[in-house]
Design a protein around this motif. Structure first.
Motif, PDB file in Angstrom:
ATOM      1  N   ILE A  79     168.911 -38.848 106.275  1.00  0.00           N
ATOM      2  CA  ILE A  79     169.547 -40.158 106.467  1.00  0.00           C
ATOM      3  C   ILE A  79     170.854 -40.234 105.668  1.00  0.00           C
ATOM      4  CG2 ILE A  79     169.303 -42.657 106.113  1.00  0.00           C
ATOM      5  CD1 ILE A  79     167.644 -41.656 108.457  1.00  0.00           C
ATOM      6  N   ARG A  80     170.839 -39.725 104.431  1.00  0.00           N
ATOM      7  CA  ARG A  80     172.063 -39.699 103.624  1.00  0.00           C
ATOM      8  C   ARG A  80     173.127 -38.850 104.323  1.00  0.00           C
ATOM      9  NH1 ARG A  80     170.760 -36.603  98.970  1.00  0.00           N
ATOM     10  NH2 ARG A  80     169.471 -38.315  98.246  1.00  0.00           N
ATOM     11  N   ARG A  81     172.705 -37.738 104.899  1.00  0.00           N
ATOM     12  CA  ARG A  81     173.651 -36.857 105.585  1.00  0.00           C
ATOM     13  C   ARG A  81     174.179 -37.504 106.866  1.00  0.00           C
ATOM     14  NH1 ARG A  81     172.135 -30.499 104.771  1.00  0.00           N
ATOM     15  NH2 ARG A  81     172.790 -30.442 102.591  1.00  0.00           N
ATOM     16  N   LEU A  82     173.332 -38.237 107.553  1.00  0.00           N
ATOM     17  CA  LEU A  82     173.797 -38.967 108.735  1.00  0.00           C
ATOM     18  C   LEU A  82     174.851 -40.002 108.317  1.00  0.00           C
ATOM     19  CD1 LEU A  82     173.638 -39.637 111.751  1.00  0.00           C
ATOM     20  CD2 LEU A  82     171.675 -41.117 111.264  1.00  0.00           C
ATOM     21  N   ALA A  99     172.777 -49.194 103.884  1.00  0.00           N
ATOM     22  CA  ALA A  99     173.152 -49.299 102.464  1.00  0.00           C
ATOM     23  C   ALA A  99     173.982 -48.090 102.037  1.00  0.00           C
ATOM     24  CB  ALA A  99     171.898 -49.412 101.592  1.00  0.00           C
ATOM     25  N   ALA A 100     173.637 -46.915 102.572  1.00  0.00           N
ATOM     26  CA  ALA A 100     174.279 -45.670 102.125  1.00  0.00           C
ATOM     27  C   ALA A 100     175.765 -45.607 102.474  1.00  0.00           C
ATOM     28  CB  ALA A 100     173.561 -44.458 102.712  1.00  0.00           C
ATOM     29  N   ALA A 135     167.269 -47.972  93.582  1.00  0.00           N
ATOM     30  CA  ALA A 135     167.598 -46.619  93.099  1.00  0.00           C
ATOM     31  C   ALA A 135     168.044 -45.703  94.242  1.00  0.00           C
ATOM     32  CB  ALA A 135     166.397 -46.024  92.374  1.00  0.00           C
ATOM     33  N   GLU A 136     167.350 -45.795  95.393  1.00  0.00           N
ATOM     34  CA  GLU A 136     167.662 -44.904  96.512  1.00  0.00           C
ATOM     35  C   GLU A 136     169.080 -45.155  97.043  1.00  0.00           C
ATOM     36  OE1 GLU A 136     164.849 -43.571 100.030  1.00  0.00           O
ATOM     37  OE2 GLU A 136     165.738 -45.520 100.483  1.00  0.00           O
ATOM     38  N   GLN A 158     174.810 -43.753  97.627  1.00  0.00           N
ATOM     39  CA  GLN A 158     176.215 -44.186  97.519  1.00  0.00           C
ATOM     40  C   GLN A 158     176.989 -43.314  96.527  1.00  0.00           C
ATOM     41  OE1 GLN A 158     176.214 -48.375  96.575  1.00  0.00           O
ATOM     42  NE2 GLN A 158     175.163 -48.947  98.472  1.00  0.00           N
ATOM     43  N   LEU A 159     176.358 -42.986  95.400  1.00  0.00           N
ATOM     44  CA  LEU A 159     177.044 -42.179  94.377  1.00  0.00           C
ATOM     45  C   LEU A 159     177.291 -40.761  94.885  1.00  0.00           C
ATOM     46  CD1 LEU A 159     175.155 -43.535  91.247  1.00  0.00           C
ATOM     47  CD2 LEU A 159     177.626 -43.760  91.661  1.00  0.00           C
TER      48      LEU A 159
END
Length: 395
Positions: free
Chosen positions: A259-262, A292-293, A310-311, A316-317
């Motif tokens: 999901i972060r990579r998407l 959110a990401a 936290a996730e 985001q960071l």
């Protein structure tokens, strides 16, 4: 890979497996377990092929007191439930007709016919459970050695049978491939629009697996260049942020997240992220995470984690240009709870009502700014806030 014998591996000694093979009598390991064992990587799913018709498989398993679940009996698949987990037992098949989404199959006792209907040569390897002898009808061993991902037979024909094979080609390329077969790549490029006919769930499932594969960055860039995303995710236009993210995940020792990579591939717009998640029929949790990401991180790492979770803070960071150390700062940090209740404000002499909520918010802000100090310090902050409020009320 000479000698063509399946190397020994942990999964071959699973409880109940030898008994299952003995009960079936005529069976071979097939597909991922053979491929992954030859590559020396762990095997998760175990598939066994047999010329026995599915009804006969069920009879034999019942007689041997092995639990049989008819998971896909119309396609010839029975799940044998062993002490050590499930094993899929599938009757040899040949395709009769296909519409690009599902196939009508007929059963056969011809191993080569069964191999011919599989997608890639590296997925059509069989192994004899007793001798370990490998049966390779379409050059899969040579392709595995060369890390060459290639369709069996005519790529256009294979894609016409199941359009999802376009995405599977790129996923296998990202996972196992060094060499993209030219004919396969050409067929996937020409037929990319066929993806529109597929259910969004099937697309999302393949895509999320692809995004975390070992060579995903290079393969996604190739897919963008070839217009593969156009029909389903036209928003994906560059792999630059994806590449940046993958480097940062690796540098910080984070497991890749699909999901972060998407999020790294789509515009930084939460409303659009919601739309994309809905289009892919992602779960509610995945949808919230994606939306959110895509936001830029605001504030210091821990206050951000406290406010956004936290996730979201971590996503985001990692997606930003901020120092990696900031992501590490929230990695194993559990955001604390403010050790203060509204009752504690009332007890200090403030009348129940909106003023209590305002003072709680004020104390919480001070507490975050001071780096989440303990209860004693929070009590002192509450005293100060209430004193100040009472003073301005009386003046």
């Amino acid at each position: 890979m000479g000698g063509m014998i399946l190397p020994d591996a942990e999964w071959r000694h699973r409880d109940g497996l030898a008994h299952l093979i003995e009960v079936l009598g005529d069976a071979r390991f097939v597909g991922g377990s053979v491929r992954d064992t030859l590559l020396g990587i762990p095997v998760s799913d175990l598939d066994v092929a047999t010329p026995l018709p599915p009804e006969r498989v069920v009879e034999l398993l019942k007689a041997a007191k092995i639990r049989a679940v008819p998971t896909g009996i119309e396609h010839g698949t029975i799940t044998a439930v062993l002490e050590s987990g499930p094993v899929e037992v599938t009757t040899l098949r040949r395709d009769v007709s296909t519409d690009g989404r599902r196939a009508t199959v007929a059963f056969t006792d011809d191993w080569r016919e069964d191999a011919a209907r599989r997608d890639f040569t590296i997925n059509a390897l069989y192994a004899d459970p007793a001798s370990g002898e490998i049966f390779d009808y379409f050059g899969g061993l040579a392709d595995l050695e060369a890390r060459h991902v290639r369709f069996i037979g005519d790529p256009f024909q294979r894609i016409a049978e199941d359009h999802l094979r376009i995405l599977r080609f790129f996923r296998f390329l990202a996972r196992f491939g060094d060499v993209a077969d030219a004919a396969a790549l050409e067929a996937c490029t020409v037929r990319a629009k066929d993806l529109m006919a597929l259910s969004r769930e099937r697309i999302a499932d393949e895509l999320l697996k692809l995004l975390v594969a070992r060579d995903a960055v290079r393969v996604v860039a190739l897919m963008i260049e070839r217009g593969i995303f156009e029909p389903v995710l036209p928003e994906v236009a560059s792999a630059a942020r994806f590449s940046h993210l993958a480097d940062r995940e690796a540098a910080a020792g984070f497991d890749p997240s699909a999901i972060r990579r998407l999020a790294s591939l789509i515009p930084q717009d939460p409303a659009l992220a919601e739309q994309i998640a809905a289009r892919l029929k992602l779960s509610n949790a995945q949808r919230r995470r994606l939306a959110a990401a895509v936001l830029p991180p605001e504030g210091a790492p821990r206050p951000l984690a406290y406010r956004a979770g936290a996730e979201a803070a971590l996503d985001q960071l990692l997606l930003s240009d901020r120092p990696i150390t900031e992501a590490l700062e929230v990695r194993d940090w559990q955001p604390p709870r403010l050790p203060l209740t509204g009752g504690a404000i009332v007890a200090r002499g403030i009348k129940a009502g909106p003023e209590v909520a305002r003072l709680m918010k004020q104390v919480e802000g001070d507490w975050i700014a001071e780096g989440f100090p303990d209860g004693d310090r929070v009590a002192a902050l509450a005293d100060a806030a209430v004193t100040q409020a009472l003073r301005s009320a009386s003046s």
